[in-house]
Design an enzyme around this catalytic site. Structure first.
Site, PDB file in Angstrom:
ATOM      1  N   CYS A 280      -6.509 -15.126  -1.707  1.00  0.00           N
ATOM      2  CA  CYS A 280      -7.805 -15.636  -2.645  1.00  0.00           C
ATOM      3  C   CYS A 280      -8.627 -16.520  -1.565  1.00  0.00           C
ATOM      4  O   CYS A 280      -9.763 -16.528  -1.673  1.00  0.00           O
ATOM      5  CB  CYS A 280      -7.124 -16.536  -3.612  1.00  0.00           C
TER       6      CYS A 280
ATOM      7  N   GLU B 138      -7.868 -16.528  -9.196  1.00  0.00           N
ATOM      8  CA  GLU B 138      -8.896 -16.830  -8.476  1.00  0.00           C
ATOM      9  C   GLU B 138      -9.804 -15.400  -8.221  1.00  0.00           C
ATOM     10  O   GLU B 138     -11.014 -15.517  -8.189  1.00  0.00           O
ATOM     11  CB  GLU B 138      -8.633 -17.596  -7.173  1.00  0.00           C
TER      12      GLU B 138
ATOM     13  N   ASN C 164      -4.596 -14.735 -13.730  1.00  0.00           N
ATOM     14  CA  ASN C 164      -3.766 -13.721 -13.161  1.00  0.00           C
ATOM     15  C   ASN C 164      -3.077 -12.477 -13.776  1.00  0.00           C
ATOM     16  O   ASN C 164      -2.799 -12.943 -15.037  1.00  0.00           O
ATOM     17  CB  ASN C 164      -2.519 -14.425 -12.435  1.00  0.00           C
TER      18      ASN C 164
ATOM     19  N   GLU D  19      -0.488  -9.430 -13.928  1.00  0.00           N
ATOM     20  CA  GLU D  19       0.331  -8.887 -13.186  1.00  0.00           C
ATOM     21  C   GLU D  19       0.662  -7.654 -13.714  1.00  0.00           C
ATOM     22  O   GLU D  19       0.035  -6.700 -14.542  1.00  0.00           O
ATOM     23  CB  GLU D  19       1.734  -9.689 -13.499  1.00  0.00           C
TER      24      GLU D  19
ATOM     25  N   CYS E 104      -4.340 -12.095  -8.622  1.00  0.00           N
ATOM     26  CA  CYS E 104      -4.449 -13.628  -8.829  1.00  0.00           C
ATOM     27  C   CYS E 104      -5.572 -14.125  -9.555  1.00  0.00           C
ATOM     28  O   CYS E 104      -6.483 -13.165  -9.723  1.00  0.00           O
ATOM     29  CB  CYS E 104      -4.471 -14.368  -7.493  1.00  0.00           C
TER      30      CYS E 104
ATOM     31  N   CYS F 118      -3.779 -18.807  -3.087  1.00  0.00           N
ATOM     32  CA  CYS F 118      -2.998 -18.406  -2.055  1.00  0.00           C
ATOM     33  C   CYS F 118      -3.952 -17.824  -0.944  1.00  0.00           C
ATOM     34  O   CYS F 118      -5.013 -17.659  -0.800  1.00  0.00           O
ATOM     35  CB  CYS F 118      -2.181 -17.100  -2.565  1.00  0.00           C
TER      36      CYS F 118
END
Ligand code: THU
Length: 160
Positions: A115, A75, A62, A64, A73, A112
């Site tokens: 993803c 993934e 990830n 940010e 993210c 999530c």
């Protein structure tokens, strides 16, 4: 009106050491990826490693951003890297691991919703399921044989 039930099947392993050897290796790569997470805001570090049909492993973590929604993210970082660098290679398996500087992550962290949608697209594209293993910083590992096992009623391009 009728009421319908949607059921799904998952496999649960007690720990990474219970996984088949090649999946343990992939999970180790996910841990390696986790160390590259840039998560100064959430302190929640996620690593993903996926293996392609040619055996190549692609990693993501990830990333940010001070403008929070601009982050991505682990993934999607991994799957988009695979799509961009190996557009004709099918994705076989994704391993995901998460840890937090705030507390131990003792349950499997599922991808999530965004993803899941992104991974679903690649299943569609390659016409083959992608299996997923996900865990926390230690403890149980969850496995699904296809992304669709964790995304019932998925939206896909056949509606377009
Ligand atoms: N995160 C992931 O990398 N993958 C997920 O599936 C869940 C959330 C990241 C995004 C953000 O950087 C941090 O975890 C907290 O949400």
């Amino acid at each position: 009106m009728i009421e319908k039930q949607i059921s799904t099947t998952i496999q649960l392993f007690d720990s990474v050491s219970e996984l088949p050897e090649q999946i343990q290796k992939l999970m180790n790569k996910a841990v390696e990826a986790r160390h590259t997470a840039y998560a100064p805001y959430s302190k929640f570090k996620v690593g993903a490693a996926l293996i392609l049909e040619n055996g190549e492993v692609v990693m993501g973590s990830n990333q940010e951003n001070a403008s929070y929604p601009s982050g991505l993210c682990a993934e999607r970082t991994a799957i988009y890297a695979a799509g961009a660098n190996y557009p004709n290679q099918k994705i076989k398996t994704i391993a995901i691991t998460a840890t937090s500087e705030k507390q131990e992550v003792l349950e499997p962290i599922a991808p999530c919703g965004a993803c899941r949608q992104a991974i679903a697209e690649y299943e569609q594209k390659q016409k083959e399921p992608i299996e997923i293993f996900f865990t926390g910083s230690r403890g149980k590992v969850m496995h699904v044989k296809s992304l669709l096992d964790i995304l019932p009623l998925a939206f896909d391009n056949k509606f377009l």
